[in-house]
Design a protein around this motif. Structure first.
Motif, PDB file in Angstrom:
ATOM      1  N   GLU A  54       6.566   7.230   1.382  1.00 37.42           N
ATOM      2  CA  GLU A  54       5.505   7.416   0.380  1.00 37.42           C
ATOM      3  C   GLU A  54       4.487   6.279   0.519  1.00 37.42           C
ATOM      4  OE1 GLU A  54       7.461   6.976  -3.451  1.00 37.42           O
ATOM      5  OE2 GLU A  54       8.150   4.961  -2.949  1.00 37.42           O
ATOM      6  N   LYS A  55       4.884   5.168   1.153  1.00 41.15           N
ATOM      7  CA  LYS A  55       4.027   3.988   1.297  1.00 41.15           C
ATOM      8  C   LYS A  55       3.123   4.160   2.519  1.00 41.15           C
ATOM      9  CE  LYS A  55       6.248   2.051  -2.151  1.00 41.15           C
ATOM     10  NZ  LYS A  55       7.482   1.316  -2.037  1.00 41.15           N
ATOM     11  N   CYS A  67       5.657 -11.814  -2.908  1.00 43.64           N
ATOM     12  CA  CYS A  67       5.411 -11.446  -1.511  1.00 43.64           C
ATOM     13  C   CYS A  67       4.302 -10.402  -1.378  1.00 43.64           C
ATOM     14  CB  CYS A  67       6.712 -10.889  -0.923  1.00 43.64           C
ATOM     15  SG  CYS A  67       6.612 -10.627   0.843  1.00 43.64           S
ATOM     16  N   ARG A  82      -7.390   5.653  -5.628  1.00 41.97           N
ATOM     17  CA  ARG A  82      -6.334   5.366  -6.615  1.00 41.97           C
ATOM     18  C   ARG A  82      -7.011   4.782  -7.862  1.00 41.97           C
ATOM     19  NH1 ARG A  82      -1.983   1.049  -4.505  1.00 41.97           N
ATOM     20  NH2 ARG A  82      -0.881   2.880  -3.755  1.00 41.97           N
ATOM     21  N   HIS A 132      -7.645   0.787  -8.394  1.00 44.08           N
ATOM     22  CA  HIS A 132      -7.192   0.295  -7.072  1.00 44.08           C
ATOM     23  C   HIS A 132      -7.610  -1.161  -6.830  1.00 44.08           C
ATOM     24  CE1 HIS A 132      -6.891   1.600  -2.547  1.00 44.08           C
ATOM     25  NE2 HIS A 132      -6.056   0.620  -2.854  1.00 44.08           N
ATOM     26  N   TRP A 174      -0.290  -7.921   5.548  1.00 41.97           N
ATOM     27  CA  TRP A 174       0.923  -7.220   5.985  1.00 41.97           C
ATOM     28  C   TRP A 174       1.955  -8.173   6.572  1.00 41.97           C
ATOM     29  CZ3 TRP A 174       1.712  -2.467   4.353  1.00 41.97           C
ATOM     30  CH2 TRP A 174       0.611  -1.719   3.940  1.00 41.97           C
ATOM     31  N   THR A 223       6.130  -9.776  -6.480  1.00 40.75           N
ATOM     32  CA  THR A 223       5.047  -9.259  -5.639  1.00 40.75           C
ATOM     33  C   THR A 223       3.751 -10.034  -5.858  1.00 40.75           C
ATOM     34  OG1 THR A 223       3.608  -7.339  -5.358  1.00 40.75           O
ATOM     35  CG2 THR A 223       4.699  -7.535  -7.478  1.00 40.75           C
ATOM     36  N   ASP A 224       2.863  -9.996  -4.866  1.00 41.73           N
ATOM     37  CA  ASP A 224       1.542 -10.615  -5.041  1.00 41.73           C
ATOM     38  C   ASP A 224       0.669  -9.815  -6.014  1.00 41.73           C
ATOM     39  OD1 ASP A 224       0.988  -8.416  -3.420  1.00 41.73           O
ATOM     40  OD2 ASP A 224       0.043  -9.556  -1.803  1.00 41.73           O
ATOM     41  N   ASN A 231     -10.070  -1.389   1.284  1.00 40.90           N
ATOM     42  CA  ASN A 231      -9.162  -2.265   0.524  1.00 40.90           C
ATOM     43  C   ASN A 231      -8.317  -3.049   1.517  1.00 40.90           C
ATOM     44  OD1 ASN A 231      -9.827   0.236  -1.041  1.00 40.90           O
ATOM     45  ND2 ASN A 231      -8.971  -1.025  -2.663  1.00 40.90           N
ATOM     46  N   HIS A 279       6.636   1.887  -6.381  1.00 44.08           N
ATOM     47  CA  HIS A 279       5.435   2.538  -5.840  1.00 44.08           C
ATOM     48  C   HIS A 279       4.315   2.639  -6.878  1.00 44.08           C
ATOM     49  CE1 HIS A 279       3.002   4.631  -3.071  1.00 44.08           C
ATOM     50  NE2 HIS A 279       3.262   5.863  -3.458  1.00 44.08           N
ATOM     51  N   LEU A 285       4.061   6.688   5.809  1.00 43.52           N
ATOM     52  CA  LEU A 285       3.407   7.980   5.532  1.00 43.52           C
ATOM     53  C   LEU A 285       2.451   8.341   6.671  1.00 43.52           C
ATOM     54  CD1 LEU A 285       2.841  10.109   3.032  1.00 43.52           C
ATOM     55  CD2 LEU A 285       0.684   8.898   2.955  1.00 43.52           C
ATOM     56  N   MET A 286       1.661   7.341   7.095  1.00 42.24           N
ATOM     57  CA  MET A 286       0.675   7.609   8.148  1.00 42.24           C
ATOM     58  C   MET A 286       1.354   7.874   9.486  1.00 42.24           C
ATOM     59  SD  MET A 286      -2.255   7.620   6.708  1.00 42.24           S
ATOM     60  CE  MET A 286      -2.818   7.225   5.061  1.00 42.24           C
ATOM     61  N   TYR A 305       2.861  -0.648 -12.570  1.00 38.35           N
ATOM     62  CA  TYR A 305       3.865  -1.292 -11.695  1.00 38.35           C
ATOM     63  C   TYR A 305       3.736  -2.809 -11.752  1.00 38.35           C
ATOM     64  CZ  TYR A 305       5.600  -3.444  -7.405  1.00 38.35           C
ATOM     65  OH  TYR A 305       6.212  -4.288  -6.511  1.00 38.35           O
TER      66      TYR A 305
HETATM   67  O1  DAU Z   1       1.426  -6.170  -2.344  1.00 41.75           O
HETATM   68  C1  DAU Z   1       2.801  -5.922  -2.488  1.00 41.75           C
HETATM   69  C2  DAU Z   1       3.012  -4.489  -2.905  1.00 41.75           C
HETATM   70  O2  DAU Z   1       2.758  -3.706  -1.758  1.00 41.75           O
HETATM   71  C3  DAU Z   1       4.417  -4.211  -3.439  1.00 41.75           C
HETATM   72  O3  DAU Z   1       4.607  -4.939  -4.616  1.00 41.75           O
HETATM   73  C4  DAU Z   1       4.610  -2.724  -3.724  1.00 41.75           C
HETATM   74  O4  DAU Z   1       5.945  -2.458  -4.093  1.00 41.75           O
HETATM   75  C5  DAU Z   1       4.293  -1.958  -2.452  1.00 41.75           C
HETATM   76  O5  DAU Z   1       4.372  -0.566  -2.710  1.00 41.75           O
HETATM   77  C6  DAU Z   1       2.900  -2.313  -1.941  1.00 41.75           C
HETATM   78  O6  DAU Z   1       1.886  -1.829  -2.856  1.00 41.75           O
HETATM   79  P1  DAU Z   1       0.529  -1.154  -2.331  1.00 41.75           P
HETATM   80  O7  DAU Z   1      -0.015  -0.311  -3.399  1.00 41.75           O
HETATM   81  O8  DAU Z   1      -0.370  -2.160  -1.719  1.00 41.75           O
HETATM   82  O9  DAU Z   1       1.159  -0.264  -1.121  1.00 41.75           O
HETATM   83  P2  DAU Z   1       0.871   1.231  -0.622  1.00 41.75           P
HETATM   84  O10 DAU Z   1       1.616   1.377   0.673  1.00 41.75           O
HETATM   85  O11 DAU Z   1       1.112   2.236  -1.680  1.00 41.75           O
HETATM   86  O12 DAU Z   1      -0.676   1.188  -0.311  1.00 41.75           O
HETATM   87  C7  DAU Z   1      -1.219   0.259   0.610  1.00 41.75           C
HETATM   88  C8  DAU Z   1      -2.730   0.455   0.618  1.00 41.75           C
HETATM   89  O13 DAU Z   1      -3.010   1.718   1.210  1.00 41.75           O
HETATM   90  C9  DAU Z   1      -3.346   0.491  -0.760  1.00 41.75           C
HETATM   91  O14 DAU Z   1      -4.634  -0.127  -0.715  1.00 41.75           O
HETATM   92  C10 DAU Z   1      -3.492   1.968  -1.076  1.00 41.75           C
HETATM   93  C11 DAU Z   1      -3.720   2.583   0.302  1.00 41.75           C
HETATM   94  N1  DAU Z   1      -3.187   3.964   0.482  1.00 41.75           N
HETATM   95  C12 DAU Z   1      -1.893   4.209   0.157  1.00 41.75           C
HETATM   96  C13 DAU Z   1      -1.366   5.482   0.325  1.00 41.75           C
HETATM   97  C14 DAU Z   1       0.067   5.775  -0.071  1.00 41.75           C
HETATM   98  C15 DAU Z   1      -4.008   4.943   1.031  1.00 41.75           C
HETATM   99  O15 DAU Z   1      -5.180   4.695   1.361  1.00 41.75           O
HETATM  100  N2  DAU Z   1      -3.486   6.204   1.200  1.00 41.75           N
HETATM  101  C16 DAU Z   1      -2.202   6.518   0.845  1.00 41.75           C
HETATM  102  O16 DAU Z   1      -1.800   7.701   1.000  1.00 41.75           O
END
Ligand code: DAU
Ligand code: NAD
Length: 355
Positions: free
Chosen positions: A192-193, A181, A286, A289, A220, A129-130, A216, A88, A197-198, A154
């Motif tokens: 938490e992802k 990927c 973030r 980001h 998917w 990961t990408d 951003n 994460h 989460l949503m 990460y």
């Molecule tokens: O791209 C592959 C990666 O995808 C993997 O290598 C990682 O293990 C995996 O966690 C994921 O990383 P992201 O940072 O892209 O995933 P996350 O679900 O944390 O966030 C997705 C997008 O959503 C990112 O632009 C941040 C945003 N976000 C995330 C959270 C948790 C929000 O806007 N609000 C949030 O509360």
């Protein structure tokens, strides 16, 4: 392959991969699942496989070199699929240490054990990961030849592990393959992802915290499609080769969150307070980001005939329905540690600005 060692098999993608192998491929060897069982793991996810004679579980920490060696001594491992990682991004920003230990040192221990297995070892597949490629502007795609430019602790730790894997292939002749990927979603993902989460926040009428301007972009991929890609590379991929895996499905975060809110309205019933889109709350971005990820996955399509099967519409619907149905699983992963993370990371909901 008669004995596949899967690391991190109690995490999100590992669970879906093990289910794919044992339920859908006809594999009749032994699959050993090595997992430390961190906060991100839930043994309930695979509890129904405990009686399957093809399945073994070993609780071990990749950072413990002796424990990793013991797994290779106890089982005639001839293939490795390495998922285990701290995964994460937000946690890596708040505390990078565990990412360095597990993702880099843990991968090193696994590579050393695989090297010691000698010619018995037919394949070491590393799941990456990408994010190692960094951030894209409004156009362009990551190919397998895009230079590495990791931006978070990460992604830097994943990049380091990728380099180690390739170095073991180059120096010691280890028969490796790698996949890089894009973002996965689907059943069994720790909430938490973004997507789980949503879903849960929407269901419970809590704020939907969108970072920055919500524009951003992520690509998917439904997790079962990732599982089929890894199996395809494991069984048919070329030694030493890297394959990008993507969903061919780019979307800005705000659009993803709106679709989730609408699906929860439809599947769980409307709230008297109004549509769940109204729960969207913009929160501080973030740090560092990455703006956009997009994968060019033509190599795996053209060379191995893989392509994603699930559309985002059907995959997201299945995912929302799964989280509504599996409240037992959700309750089990929402330990005290989970509550602490949510409180530390998001603070009081009032910090955000309601859309
Ligand atoms: O791209 C592959 C990666 O995808 C993997 O290598 C990682 O293990 C995996 O966690 C994921 O990383 P992201 O940072 O892209 O995933 P996350 O679900 O944390 O966030 C997705 C997008 O959503 C990112 O632009 C941040 C945003 N976000 C995330 C959270 C948790 C929000 O806007 N609000 C949030 O509360
Ligand atoms: P996850 O966080 O859900 O699961 C990780 C698993 O690894 C957990 O079961 C955990 O207990 C285990 N683990 C962690 N540290 C360990 C250690 N020291 N020893 C043994 N086991 C340990 O992760 P995930 O989302 O399933 O990701 C799996 C892999 O795929 C990771 O390598 C990640 O970098 C990569 N990846 C993830 C995504 C995504 O969108 N989730 C996308 C591309 C690549």
């Amino acid at each position: 392959m008669e004995c596949i060692l899967v690391t991190g098999g109690c995490g999100f993608i590992g669970v879906n991969f093990i289910r794919h192998v044992l339920e859908e491929t006809g594999f009749d060897g032994v699959l050993v699942n090595l997992d430390k069982l961190t906060y991100a793991a839930n043994p309930l996810s695979l509890a129904d496989l405990e009686g399957d004679p093809r399945y073994r579980f070993v609780r071990a920490d990749l950072c413990d070199r002796d424990a990793v060696d013991r797994v290779f001594a106890d089982h005639p491992v001839d293939a490795v699929v390495h998922f285990a990682a701290e995964s994460h991004v937000d946690r890596s920003i708040r505390g990078p240490g565990a990412f360095i230990h597990t993702n880099i040192v843990g991968t090193f221990h696994l590579l050393e054990a695989a090297r010691a297995a000698g010619s018995r070892l037919k394949r070491f597949h590393h799941v990456s990961t990408d994010e190692v490629f960094g951030s894209l502007g409004e156009t362009g795609f990551f190919t397998e030849d895009t230079p590495y430019h990791p931006n978070s602790p990460y992604s830097a730790s994943k990049a380091a592990s990728d380099h180690l894997v390739r170095a073991y292939a180059h120096t010691y002749g280890l028969p490796v393959t790698l996949t890089n990927c894009s973002n996965n979603y689907g059943p069994y993902q720790f909430p938490e992802k973004l997507i789980p989460l949503m879903i849960l926040n929407a269901l419970e009428g809590r704020p939907l915290p969108v970072y920055g301007d919500g524009q951003n972009v992520r690509d998917w991929l439904y997790v079962r499609d990732h599982a089929t890609a890894v199996w395809r590379v494991l069984t048919q991929g070329q030694d030493g080769r890297t394959y990008n895996v993507g969903g061919i499905n780019e979307l800005p975060n705000l659009e993803v969150v709106h679709r989730i809110a609408d699906l929860v309205d439809e599947l769980a019933g409307a709230r008297p307070e109004g549509p769940r889109r109204g729960l969207v709350t913009f929160v501080p971005d973030r740090p560092g980001h990455d703006r956009r990820y997009a994968i060019d996955c033509r190599r795996i399509q053209e060379e191995l005939g893989w392509r994603p099967e699930e559309s985002f519409d059907t995959g997201l619907r299945r995912t929302v329905a799964w989280y509504l149905d599996r409240r037992d699983w959700v309750e089990q992963v929402r330990s005290g540690e989970y509550q602490t993370w949510i409180e530390t990371h998001y603070g009081a909901p009032a910090e955000g600005v309601r859309a």
